[in-house]
Design an enzyme around this catalytic site. Structure first.
Site, short mmCIF file in Angstrom:
data_model
loop_
_atom_site.label_atom_id
_atom_site.label_comp_id
_atom_site.label_asym_id
_atom_site.label_seq_id
_atom_site.Cartn_x
_atom_site.Cartn_y
_atom_site.Cartn_z
N THR A 91 21.11 -27.47 1.96
CA THR A 91 20.38 -27.72 2.82
C THR A 91 21.40 -26.41 3.83
OG1 THR A 91 19.06 -29.25 2.05
CG2 THR A 91 18.35 -28.01 4.07
N ASN A 113 17.11 -24.70 -0.89
CA ASN A 113 17.40 -25.96 -2.00
C ASN A 113 18.31 -25.93 -3.02
OD1 ASN A 113 15.27 -27.82 -3.37
ND2 ASN A 113 15.01 -26.69 -4.90
N ASP A 165 11.69 -28.17 -7.47
CA ASP A 165 11.42 -29.63 -7.22
C ASP A 165 10.20 -30.75 -8.02
OD1 ASP A 165 13.77 -29.88 -5.87
OD2 ASP A 165 13.12 -29.73 -4.19
N SER A 209 10.61 -33.83 -0.62
CA SER A 209 11.60 -33.23 0.66
C SER A 209 12.38 -34.30 0.33
CB SER A 209 10.94 -31.99 1.11
OG SER A 209 12.54 -31.26 1.76
N SER A 210 13.80 -33.89 0.83
CA SER A 210 14.28 -35.13 1.51
C SER A 210 14.94 -35.05 3.00
CB SER A 210 15.44 -35.37 0.53
OG SER A 210 15.99 -35.80 -0.78
N GLY A 232 22.36 -32.04 2.04
CA GLY A 232 22.70 -32.57 0.91
C GLY A 232 21.38 -33.34 0.42
#
Length: 556
Positions: free
Chosen positions: A366, A386, A408, A428-429, A449
């Site tokens: 990212t 991604n 994902d 998502s993170s 990350g």
């Protein structure tokens, strides 16, 4: 006969002439010192992952643009100068505060195509790995609803066009990424030669030009963002997808929804209020870790053991018991951040709850940038395709890489809340975060990350609130926890970890991949933080030395 200043005899006229020159020189010196020490007007601060993009942000602020104008231009510039991380084919999440007001979140999620086959195996490749991109629509929305009106859409895209046409020099970290993933680019038959130099992986200092991408950007500048979803660019994407087995259709692009403005998630952390991105993003987990950490530390000195336990409990709660409703999530998140849940986790840990696990991501990359201006506007932007170089597929007519967000979803488990299906958001993170104190913005932060985003944002936010030194903290060693594995950036930190804690959770110390390290002891595995903090009433920028980033304080 009078003497001059050096004690030699001199006539009166020469002595007077010397004095006159000395006085004039003295006055000039005072004027120069006065000008040099005069306080300059600070227009804002920009911190992003490439020097080229940060300079573009500086340019827009000097043109009279605000933070949100600059964010549009920086994002397009990163799409050119950091193609492995983000681009027109990806997704963008935004947290912003207008003139120190309560922040709002712009949910720029991507969506799986309507033609997604739910019985697909986990073997998606190239075009089929891509969700419908959101970035262009999100940036257009940001410009139309939050821009200053002083800079046109065309002017915001012009710097990116010039970078694509004239080229930019590959930085040391970007070069390492090329060296590690270059063979994948070279082996793909789908337009990836556009990101190489005569078929070879570029080295640090070499210049890359992207004429095809420049043409696409120029069309966007002239015809507007709608062209990406309803015009010539949209038609080209749809044709490319149909030709190469992809699922994105013209209808997917034409009916792609406007970004939604949402209330961010928030907690009180000491005297500060922390805001972060709601689902499908990872902000709730970052806030959960902060809640756990505050309970563990309780105004005592910073403690690595408390951090490891908070990261373990927070990350594993996300893994074992995620927020499964990505639309109607309010009550779920309220429970997650509530006192009862915090106490439960601290007493018995997350292993008391067993549900289907979130699919573990093997890769994830990212970009993040932060901008503030002198009007009190602040913005944190996390954008991505991604994985490194996304789906490894690009249209040869458009010049940008498609994302790989389809990776994902959870495969072969149709009952799973994150199962592969049509028109769905990927988990998502991303955790763009803004901190306020006394209703004023004081910290803008985020990171790339994958799941390390959450660990990195949480611990640096807590450390900054505790220590208020963003310059030092950006280079400090970091910790990440994944399942029972503890990743310590500084290996000697293992000596400071309590044996009781290790036994309690059966922890294992691991060393992450070190192939992308630029500087000894600082591993980009732990993210690439680009933050801006207000310290002693002055905005201080910080760019992560683990990568190629640069922060710029912008003066008029």
């Amino acid at each position: 006969m009078p003497k001059n200043f050096f004690g030699r005899k001199k006539d009166c006229f020469m002595d007077f002439n010397f004095i006159r020159k000395w006085v004039v020189g003295y006055l000039v010196m005072i004027m120069v010192l006065s000008c040099s020490t005069k306080e300059k007007n600070v227009l804002g601060v920009v911190s992003s992952a490439t020097p080229e993009a940060s300079k573009v942000g500086e340019q827009i602020l000097k043109m009279g643009g605000n933070s949100f104008d600059a964010a549009v231009a920086v994002s397009f510039a990163l799409a050119v100068t950091e193609p492995a991380m983000s681009g027109l084919g990806g997704g963008t999440q935004i947290l912003l505060s207008t003139k120190n007001q309560t922040p709002v979140a712009i949910n720029g999620t991507t969506f799986s195509p309507r033609g997604t086959l739910v019985d697909s195996q986990d073997t998606l490749s190239y075009h089929r790995r891509s969700t419908v991109p959101s970035t262009v629509k999100v940036l257009d929305y940001l410009y139309r609803n939050y821009g200053s009106g002083n800079v046109s859409w065309e002017e915001l895209l012009q710097p990116a066009i010039e970078l694509a046409e004239k080229g930019y020099e590959v930085g040391p970290f970007r070069s390492k990424v090329y060296q590690k993933y270059g063979d994948r680019l070279k082996s793909s038959p789908f337009g990836t030669d556009l990101f190489l130099l005569q078929g070879e992986v570029p080295k640090s200092g070499q210049k890359i030009k992207q004429q095809v991408l420049a043409k696409t950007l120029r069309r966007l500048a002239t015809h507007g963002a709608d062209d990406f979803y309803k015009g010539e660019i949209a038609n080209t994407i749809a044709e490319d997808m149909q030709k190469n087995g992809g699922w994105i259709s013209l209808k997917d692009l034409e009916e792609f929804p406007e970004p939604k403005v949402l209330e961010p998630l928030t907690i009180q952390y000491g005297e500060h209020r922390v805001y972060s991105q709601p689902p499908p993003c990872g902000g709730w987990t970052a806030l959960l870790i902060l809640e756990l950490l505050e309970q563990k530390i309780q105004n005592q000195e910073w403690d690595k053991n408390a951090l490891i336990e908070a990261l373990y409990l927070g990350q594993n709660d996300r893994r074992l018991n995620p927020v499964t409703d990505l639309i109607e999530y309010d009550s779920l998140v309220e429970t997650k951040l509530g006192k009862d849940h915090i106490e439960k986790l601290m007493e018995i840990g997350p292993d008391s709850i067993k549900v289907s696990e979130v699919q573990e991501k093997k890769t994830g990359e990212t970009t993040h940038f932060s901008i503030v201006d002198n009007q009190g506007n602040a913005i944190a932007v996390t954008a991505s395709i991604n994985a490194y170089f996304g789906s490894l597929a690009a249209s040869e007519k458009l010049g940008f890489l498609y994302n790989s967000y389809m990776d994902d979803f959870v495969f072969e488990k149709p009952e799973h809340p994150f199962a592969l299906r049509p028109n769905a958001m990927a988990y998502s993170s991303m955790s763009p975060t803004i901190v306020q104190k006394n209703a004023e913005n004081v910290l803008v932060i985020g990171s790339p990350g994958s799941s390390r985003i959450i660990s990195t944002v949480a611990q640096l936010t807590a450390k900054w609130i505790n220590q208020k030194d963003i310059t030092a903290l950006i280079s400090s060693n970091r910790i990440h926890v994944n399942r029972k594995r503890v990743y310590l950036e500084k290996k000697s930190d293992t000596l400071e970890i309590n044996n009781d804690l290790i036994k309690k959770y059966d922890l294992e110390f691991r060393v992450p991949d070190e192939s992308l390290i630029l500087k000894d002891g600082l591993n980009p595995y732990y993210g690439g933080v680009h933050a801006i903090a207000k310290e002693d009433s002055v905005w201080i920028g910080a760019a992560d030395p683990r990568r190629d980033g640069l922060y710029i304080t912008v003066f008029d």
